[in-house]
Design an enzyme around this catalytic site. Structure first.
Site, PDB file in Angstrom:
ATOM      1  N   SER A 163     -12.256  22.427 -30.767  1.00  0.00           N
ATOM      2  CA  SER A 163     -13.711  22.557 -30.850  1.00  0.00           C
ATOM      3  C   SER A 163     -14.213  23.393 -32.013  1.00  0.00           C
ATOM      4  O   SER A 163     -15.419  23.465 -32.242  1.00  0.00           O
ATOM      5  CB  SER A 163     -14.247  23.152 -29.548  1.00  0.00           C
ATOM      6  OG  SER A 163     -15.625  22.942 -29.444  1.00  0.00           O
ATOM      7  N   LYS A 166     -16.770  21.991 -34.422  1.00  0.00           N
ATOM      8  CA  LYS A 166     -18.219  22.119 -34.285  1.00  0.00           C
ATOM      9  C   LYS A 166     -18.838  23.008 -35.367  1.00  0.00           C
ATOM     10  O   LYS A 166     -20.042  22.908 -35.635  1.00  0.00           O
ATOM     11  CB  LYS A 166     -18.578  22.652 -32.900  1.00  0.00           C
ATOM     12  CG  LYS A 166     -18.284  21.676 -31.766  1.00  0.00           C
ATOM     13  CD  LYS A 166     -18.731  22.247 -30.431  1.00  0.00           C
ATOM     14  CE  LYS A 166     -18.550  21.254 -29.298  1.00  0.00           C
ATOM     15  NZ  LYS A 166     -17.140  21.099 -28.878  1.00  0.00           N
ATOM     16  N   SER A 335     -20.060  25.445 -26.534  1.00  0.00           N
ATOM     17  CA  SER A 335     -19.169  24.362 -26.955  1.00  0.00           C
ATOM     18  C   SER A 335     -19.643  23.032 -26.375  1.00  0.00           C
ATOM     19  O   SER A 335     -18.896  22.292 -25.731  1.00  0.00           O
ATOM     20  CB  SER A 335     -17.721  24.642 -26.539  1.00  0.00           C
ATOM     21  OG  SER A 335     -16.838  23.865 -27.301  1.00  0.00           O
TER      22      SER A 335
END
Length: 501
Positions: A163, A166, A335
């Site tokens: 993640s 991102k 997230s």
């Protein structure tokens, strides 16, 4: 991919607190106790306000102080990131102006010294050898003031970033669209036609309050220009193309990607983390809109159906998302995979690419190339980091953070201010309680990354001398996620406590 069916490992859900593991003794590198001004400066930089007088009086981390500050941070976070600012929810207070914060921490001529490369290596290299970090570990630490890389370990080797992808999504979207961009969901009708079209523009945070406002505006327009008999309702999702289902398949970590959805397709009252999702978010949103339209006195002919707005359609009503900067902050703090996939599609549309997985990947690559970032070996397969085909280097992650910290690029600042705060918010709320990591509580702000066998951490920290540093640590081939996370947390906490000169 079967291993992703476990929501605890699938992506940055707020995991249970890690079991207490034996902590290696770290060399004493901190130059004296952490100072009150260090906490205050770090808090200002990262958007978390700590009261300097109380810290000085009570000591930095006595249990009462920590409890009080956790409660205060949690109360600010209760409304969670971006929303439409309706009803009883309070809008989050804006972060301090970035240029002022950064200048307070020290411009190139400031008094806060940077750590030396050799001393930083002395404290980080032993931790990177911890077996909990799996078979491949990479690292990069950069001085935010000068942009110089102070420490690196295989920092140019592409790895699955989970993640932390991102961060790239945030920078690309902010570059393409600007922090004030809003996503508008509208209703339209062709002149003289007894049909209303609900047009999705890609706002995954559309909620019932916003939908009600849209229904009221639509009903008023219809009443002001009455049509004979009942009106039909259709919904248009044509803005997006390509497959709606993420390559991981049906999963509680992400809904089918659609230009129209209500509350990210969630089937419960949650606003973050894994949740049951609608198999057809657009149809579910349109059905709820139809119910509200009827409550507003609009007579509908049958159930909503898929459709497309005509070229000559006129607008009946509109509702807009929070600004892009707020969406970025919410995406990073929690997230949020649905927001991530929406933002890369917004980036694709602004870049002349199809709003699909492939088009979004091309758009992110294009925008990051414009920023002259180190993209060798990188690959963007999605915006959320759920796809294992993503490849990012530790060097790219710190370069992205450095761009966001650049006073000349205030439009990128929410890529920093949205990062979770260690021990306080988002996906770091339940971390930094172990002995080796606790000194980083409130000082480390970082994006987490978690897939089965992959653990990453990238963010910012103010070190013991008051220097703002940016870091990225990645671990591949891990077998015990909580142990790997604890070691990554110790690495970041070590940077926070290191004078290293």
């Amino acid at each position: 991919m079967p291993e992703l069916k476990d929501p605890g490992l699938a992506e940055d859900a707020e995991l249970p607190e890690p079991s207490r593991l034996p902590e290696p003794q770290l060399p004493a590198r901190r130059r004296g106790p952490l100072t009150t001004w260090q906490y205050t400066a770090a808090a200002a930089t990262l958007g978390l306000v700590l009261t300097a007088g109380v810290v000085a009086a009570a000591g930095p981390w006595d249990s009462g102080q920590r409890t009080a500050e956790r409660a205060r941070a949690a109360s600010w976070e209760a409304d969670g990131g971006a929303d439409h600012g309706r009803g009883k929810r309070q809008k989050p207070q804006p972060a301090p102006p970035a240029p002022d914060v950064l200048s307070a921490l020290g411009a190139p001529q400031g008094s806060a010294p940077a750590p030396t490369k050799s001393e930083l290596a002395d404290v980080l290299a032993p931790l990177l050898k911890d077996p909990s970090l799996g078979t491949l570990r990479t690292a990069s630490v950069v001085d935010a003031v000068t942009g110089e890389e102070l420490y690196g370990a295989r920092q140019g080797e592409p790895v699955t970033p989970a993640s932390t992808t991102k961060i790239a999504t945030a920078v690309a979207a902010l570059t393409a669209l600007g922090p004030d961009h809003r996503i508008a969901t509208t209703t339209v009708a062709d002149p003289g036609a007894n049909e209303v079209v609900l047009v999705g523009a890609g706002d995954p945070t559309l909620d019932t309050d916003a939908l009600r406002d849209l229904a009221k505006a639509t009903a008023k327009s219809l009443h002001d220009d009455p049509r004979e008999g009942k009106v039909k309702l259709s919904y248009d999702t044509s803005l997006y193309s390509g497959p709606a289902l993420h390559p991981i398949g049906p999963n509680e970590n992400i809904a089918p990607v659609s230009a129209l959805m209500l509350n990210e397709g969630r089937l419960d009252d949650s606003t973050s983390g894994p949740a049951p999702r609608s198999a057809d978010p657009a149809a579910a949103a349109a059905q709820r809109f139809a119910e509200i339209l009827r409550e507003e006195g609009v007579r509908l002919d049958g159930a909503p159906r898929p459709g497309k707005a005509g070229a000559d359609a006129v607008q009946l009503g509109s509702t807009s998302s929070a600004p892009l900067s707020a969406l970025v902050e919410r995406m990073l703090t929690h997230s949020d995979n649905d927001i991530a996939e929406a933002l890369v599609r917004q980036t694709a549309l602004a870049s002349g690419e199809p709003a699909s997985f492939d088009g979004a990947a091309k758009a992110v690559d294009k925008r990051l190339k414009e920023l002259q970032l180190p993209l060798d070996g990188t690959k963007f397969a999605d915006g959320s980091g759920l796809d294992r085909a993503d490849r990012v280097t530790a060097r790219l992650l710190t370069a992205l953070l450095a761009k966001a910290a650049d006073p000349a690029r205030p439009e990128l600042r929410s890529a920093l201010t949205g990062l979770p705060v260690a021990g306080f918010t988002g996906t770091l709320k339940n971390r930094y309680d172990s002995d080796g990591a606790a000194p980083g509580t409130g000082l480390v702000r970082a994006k987490t990354g978690t897939l089965t066998g992959i653990n990453t951490l990238a963010g910012s920290v103010v070190d013991a001398d008051g220097r703002l540093l940016l870091f990225a640590f990645t671990a591949s081939g891990t077998t015990a996620p909580q142990s790997a996370q604890a070691t990554l947390d110790r690495l970041a906490a070590t940077v926070a406590n290191c004078g290293c000169r």
